[in-house]
Design an enzyme around this catalytic site. Structure first.
Site, short mmCIF file in Angstrom:
data_model
loop_
_atom_site.label_atom_id
_atom_site.label_comp_id
_atom_site.label_asym_id
_atom_site.label_seq_id
_atom_site.Cartn_x
_atom_site.Cartn_y
_atom_site.Cartn_z
N CYS A 93 41.43 -39.25 -4.36
CA CYS A 93 42.61 -38.92 -5.10
C CYS A 93 42.73 -37.36 -4.90
O CYS A 93 43.66 -36.66 -5.38
CB CYS A 93 42.48 -38.90 -6.63
SG CYS A 93 41.00 -37.99 -7.56
N HIS A 120 38.28 -24.38 8.86
CA HIS A 120 37.50 -25.58 8.63
C HIS A 120 37.04 -25.74 7.36
O HIS A 120 36.05 -26.46 6.90
CB HIS A 120 36.04 -25.44 9.51
CG HIS A 120 36.69 -25.66 10.88
ND1 HIS A 120 35.55 -25.26 11.87
CD2 HIS A 120 37.77 -25.84 11.70
CE1 HIS A 120 36.25 -25.33 13.17
NE2 HIS A 120 37.49 -25.84 12.97
P1 NAD Z 1 28.90 -22.44 17.46
O1 NAD Z 1 27.44 -22.70 16.72
O2 NAD Z 1 29.44 -23.48 18.42
O3 NAD Z 1 28.80 -20.93 18.34
C1 NAD Z 1 28.12 -19.72 17.77
C2 NAD Z 1 28.14 -18.72 18.92
O4 NAD Z 1 27.59 -17.52 18.30
C3 NAD Z 1 27.02 -19.29 19.80
O5 NAD Z 1 27.47 -19.12 20.95
C4 NAD Z 1 25.88 -18.27 19.64
O6 NAD Z 1 25.38 -17.57 20.64
C5 NAD Z 1 26.51 -17.11 18.81
N1 NAD Z 1 25.72 -16.16 17.96
C6 NAD Z 1 24.97 -16.43 17.39
N2 NAD Z 1 24.28 -15.42 16.44
C7 NAD Z 1 24.84 -14.51 17.10
C8 NAD Z 1 24.89 -12.94 16.81
N3 NAD Z 1 23.85 -12.62 15.96
N4 NAD Z 1 25.40 -12.20 17.52
C9 NAD Z 1 26.18 -12.54 18.57
N5 NAD Z 1 26.44 -13.84 18.85
C10 NAD Z 1 25.80 -14.78 17.94
O7 NAD Z 1 29.85 -21.89 16.30
P2 NAD Z 1 31.37 -22.06 16.24
O8 NAD Z 1 31.91 -21.63 17.38
O9 NAD Z 1 31.79 -21.50 14.82
O10 NAD Z 1 31.60 -23.46 15.96
C11 NAD Z 1 30.65 -24.24 15.03
C12 NAD Z 1 31.21 -25.06 13.67
O11 NAD Z 1 30.35 -25.00 13.10
C13 NAD Z 1 32.52 -24.55 13.27
O12 NAD Z 1 33.38 -25.30 13.28
C14 NAD Z 1 32.03 -24.01 11.81
O13 NAD Z 1 32.99 -24.69 10.85
C15 NAD Z 1 30.63 -24.58 11.51
N6 NAD Z 1 29.64 -23.94 11.08
C16 NAD Z 1 29.67 -23.04 10.02
C17 NAD Z 1 28.74 -22.27 9.72
C18 NAD Z 1 29.09 -21.22 8.58
O14 NAD Z 1 29.73 -21.16 7.72
N7 NAD Z 1 28.15 -20.20 8.49
C19 NAD Z 1 27.47 -22.45 10.30
C20 NAD Z 1 27.32 -23.43 11.41
C21 NAD Z 1 28.40 -24.25 11.63
#
Ligand code: NAD
Length: 253
Positions: A139, A128
């Site tokens: 561009c 992502h």
């Molecule tokens: P999501 O938010 O859909 O899911 C995150 C999962 O992680 C949840 O099910 C939650 O229960 C679990 N979780 C959170 N903290 C935890 C921990 N300490 N230990 C164990 N489990 C834990 O995230 P996703 O599946 O990555 O999809 C979300 C989209 O958001 C992605 O496409 C990503 O690009 C983007 N995103 C990225 C960031 C980042 O770069 N840090 C932050 C937020 C969102």
């Protein structure tokens, strides 16, 4: 699950890791929450608390509305990624790579914390994109994000591309945008050729990223899911571990 069940599952998962030679990890926002970056869909997630915020990250609304872009620049200015540091879960994956067992680290995260922890950029596949760069939607000029944030701080609410005047955006994939085809192809090839797929900190609800787990399983890989909440792929996983990743991954790996 009781503590005894958790410990037994961790022990069995450790054996699966020990028996594997070509591991692929797929990480999501949950691996960075212990570094202070909230996820989207967890209990404290950005969208769980404010479902309307999801509308701001479609490419259509970003292109159509200067107001949405101005709000997006303010959010980028204050993004927790600028002060976040890698945690023990990121470091556990660095150790796994050094032991020669990690073939690819596919991440949905945009924060570059895997690279900051020491994971080799060669094996990190950012499905992502990254928030550390900007891209011009016209561009395709790419630059360090800091350069544009300086312009926002200096008073440009929605800074245009310096080369062509086009709309600038973080080099991340918004809803409605296609993934980078070559990154996705490498991720799919890695998933199809691994012997263990380790999904960590992802709700496995965003496609095509989530589908990589099914792809690996169909090709014969064992699946381990480490996530605080249930995912649609738990039923095909050999083991599911629910504890916090900063503790679970170092013990597992
Ligand atoms: P999501 O938010 O859909 O899911 C995150 C999962 O992680 C949840 O099910 C939650 O229960 C679990 N979780 C959170 N903290 C935890 C921990 N300490 N230990 C164990 N489990 C834990 O995230 P996703 O599946 O990555 O999809 C979300 C989209 O958001 C992605 O496409 C990503 O690009 C983007 N995103 C990225 C960031 C980042 O770069 N840090 C932050 C937020 C969102």
């Amino acid at each position: 699950m009781t503590d005894v069940d958790e410990t037994a599952a961790l022990e069995r998962a450790r054996e699966l890791v020990a028996d594997s030679e070509r591991i692929v990890a797929l990480t999501g926002a949950g691996i960075s929450t212990e570094s202070g970056i909230p996820d989207f869909r967890g209990p404290q997630g950005v969208w769980t608390r404010n479902p309307a915020a999801q509308a701001l990250v479609t490419i259509q609304s970003y292109v159509a509305s200067a107001e949405v872009r101005q709000q997006a620049w303010q959010e980028r200015l204050n993004h927790p990624a600028w002060s976040a540091r890698p945690n023990a879960a990121h470091r556990a994956l660095v150790d796994l790579e050094r032991r020669g067992k990690l073939a690819a680290l596919i991440t949905q995260n945009i924060d570059e914390l895997h690279q900051q922890a020491g994971s080799s950029p060669d094996i990190v596949l950012e499905l992502h994109g990254t928030i550390h760069q900007t891209v011009c939607l016209q561009c395709s000029d790419r630059r360090p994000m800091r350069e544009t944030l300086d312009r926002v701080e200096a008073g440009e609410a929605d800074p245009p591309c310096r080369l062509c005047g086009g709309i600038l955006k973080s080099a991340t994939i918004s809803f409605g945008q296609a993934l980078d085809a070559s990154v996705l192809a490498r991720a799919q090839a890695a998933a199809e050729s691994c012997d263990l797929m380790l999904a960590a900190g992802t709700s496995l609800s965003v496609h095509p990223a989530a589908g990589l787990v099914g792809l690996a399983a169909d090709a014969g890989a064992t699946v381990i899911v480490c996530n605080a909440e249930p995912t649609p792929y738990d039923r095909i996983a050999a083991e599911v571990l629910r504890g916090p990743l900063g503790t679970v991954l170092p013990s597992l790996l």
